[in-house]
Design a protein around this motif. Structure first.
Motif, short mmCIF file in Angstrom:
data_model
loop_
_atom_site.label_atom_id
_atom_site.label_comp_id
_atom_site.label_asym_id
_atom_site.label_seq_id
_atom_site.Cartn_x
_atom_site.Cartn_y
_atom_site.Cartn_z
N VAL A 16 -24.26 -63.51 -28.37
CA VAL A 16 -23.08 -62.71 -28.77
C VAL A 16 -22.97 -62.75 -30.47
O VAL A 16 -22.52 -61.04 -30.47
CB VAL A 16 -22.25 -64.13 -28.28
CG1 VAL A 16 -20.53 -63.01 -29.33
CG2 VAL A 16 -21.46 -64.18 -26.89
N ARG A 17 -23.53 -63.08 -31.45
CA ARG A 17 -23.67 -62.19 -32.93
C ARG A 17 -23.97 -61.08 -32.30
O ARG A 17 -23.56 -60.21 -33.22
CB ARG A 17 -24.29 -63.29 -33.81
CG ARG A 17 -24.38 -63.34 -34.84
CD ARG A 17 -24.85 -64.43 -36.11
NE ARG A 17 -25.15 -63.56 -37.39
CZ ARG A 17 -25.44 -64.06 -37.50
NH1 ARG A 17 -27.55 -64.16 -38.06
NH2 ARG A 17 -26.33 -62.90 -39.24
N VAL A 18 -25.78 -61.14 -31.94
CA VAL A 18 -26.53 -59.28 -31.52
C VAL A 18 -25.34 -58.56 -30.75
O VAL A 18 -24.72 -57.44 -32.02
CB VAL A 18 -27.64 -59.47 -30.86
CG1 VAL A 18 -27.96 -58.32 -30.19
CG2 VAL A 18 -28.54 -60.45 -32.22
N PHE A 21 -22.63 -57.50 -33.70
CA PHE A 21 -23.16 -56.01 -35.03
C PHE A 21 -23.05 -55.00 -34.14
O PHE A 21 -23.03 -54.12 -34.78
CB PHE A 21 -23.78 -57.03 -35.79
CG PHE A 21 -23.39 -58.05 -36.82
CD1 PHE A 21 -22.77 -57.40 -37.81
CD2 PHE A 21 -23.66 -59.27 -37.01
CE1 PHE A 21 -22.37 -58.41 -38.66
CE2 PHE A 21 -23.19 -60.42 -37.26
CZ PHE A 21 -22.73 -59.93 -38.06
N LEU A 22 -23.60 -54.88 -32.84
CA LEU A 22 -24.23 -53.80 -32.09
C LEU A 22 -22.80 -53.24 -31.79
O LEU A 22 -22.75 -51.53 -32.07
CB LEU A 22 -24.58 -54.72 -31.10
CG LEU A 22 -25.02 -52.65 -29.99
CD1 LEU A 22 -26.22 -52.08 -30.97
CD2 LEU A 22 -26.06 -53.48 -28.61
N ALA A 42 -27.68 -53.80 -41.21
CA ALA A 42 -28.36 -54.71 -41.53
C ALA A 42 -28.31 -56.14 -41.42
O ALA A 42 -29.16 -56.79 -41.54
CB ALA A 42 -28.74 -55.05 -43.28
N GLN A 43 -27.29 -56.12 -40.86
CA GLN A 43 -26.64 -57.37 -40.47
C GLN A 43 -26.58 -57.70 -38.63
O GLN A 43 -27.56 -58.96 -38.52
CB GLN A 43 -24.89 -57.61 -40.62
CG GLN A 43 -24.58 -57.82 -41.77
CD GLN A 43 -23.38 -57.54 -42.06
OE1 GLN A 43 -22.50 -57.03 -41.63
NE2 GLN A 43 -22.71 -58.62 -42.59
N ALA A 47 -29.00 -60.67 -36.91
CA ALA A 47 -28.47 -61.15 -35.91
C ALA A 47 -29.45 -61.40 -35.12
O ALA A 47 -30.17 -62.27 -34.51
CB ALA A 47 -27.35 -60.53 -35.23
N THR A 48 -30.32 -60.33 -34.81
CA THR A 48 -31.64 -59.79 -33.48
C THR A 48 -32.77 -60.97 -33.90
O THR A 48 -33.54 -61.60 -33.13
CB THR A 48 -32.07 -58.27 -33.88
OG1 THR A 48 -32.51 -58.46 -35.00
CG2 THR A 48 -31.26 -57.34 -32.98
N GLY A 49 -33.38 -61.41 -35.02
CA GLY A 49 -34.03 -62.62 -36.24
C GLY A 49 -33.93 -64.04 -35.42
O GLY A 49 -34.18 -64.79 -34.83
#
Length: 103
Positions: A16-18, A21-22, A42-43, A47-49
């Motif tokens: 959900v964090r991804v 930011f998407l 950048a965020q 998030a994907t990391g």
């Protein structure tokens, strides 16, 4: 009602964090706000990391015989992702009716 495990919660939260930011990147592009896009991209990368790390942990758990409950994770993503454009688009709470049209 079934309670999600910590691993299922982490998986849904990171995904959900991804989506968050998407969605913000899409908003920046629509508005032509290139500074905001750079900041949110950048965020999104961060998030994907985090999602990659949690997905790796999930795969290790699956390899050890501990599979997350798909429907539980899917429901959590739809519920929490409903606040974000990408979440609503990719994981609607209500399924698409036959014919693919929504009211």
């Amino acid at each position: 009602m079934t309670t999600p495990t910590d691993a299922e919660i982490r998986l849904a939260e990171q995904y959900v964090r991804v989506l968050d930011f998407l969605s913000r990147c899409a908003q920046a592009i629509e508005g032509g706000d290139w500074f905001y896009l750079a900041d949110k991209a950048a965020q999104l990368q961060d998030a994907t990391g985090g999602l990659a790390r949690v997905a790796g942990e999930t795969w290790q758990a699956v390899s050890a015989g501990q599979r997350p409950r798909t429907e539980l994770v899917r429901a959590a993503v739809a519920h929490h992702g409903r606040h974000y454009r990408a979440g609503r688009l990719l994981h609607p709470i209500e399924p698409t009716p036959r014919g693919g049209e929504r009211p």
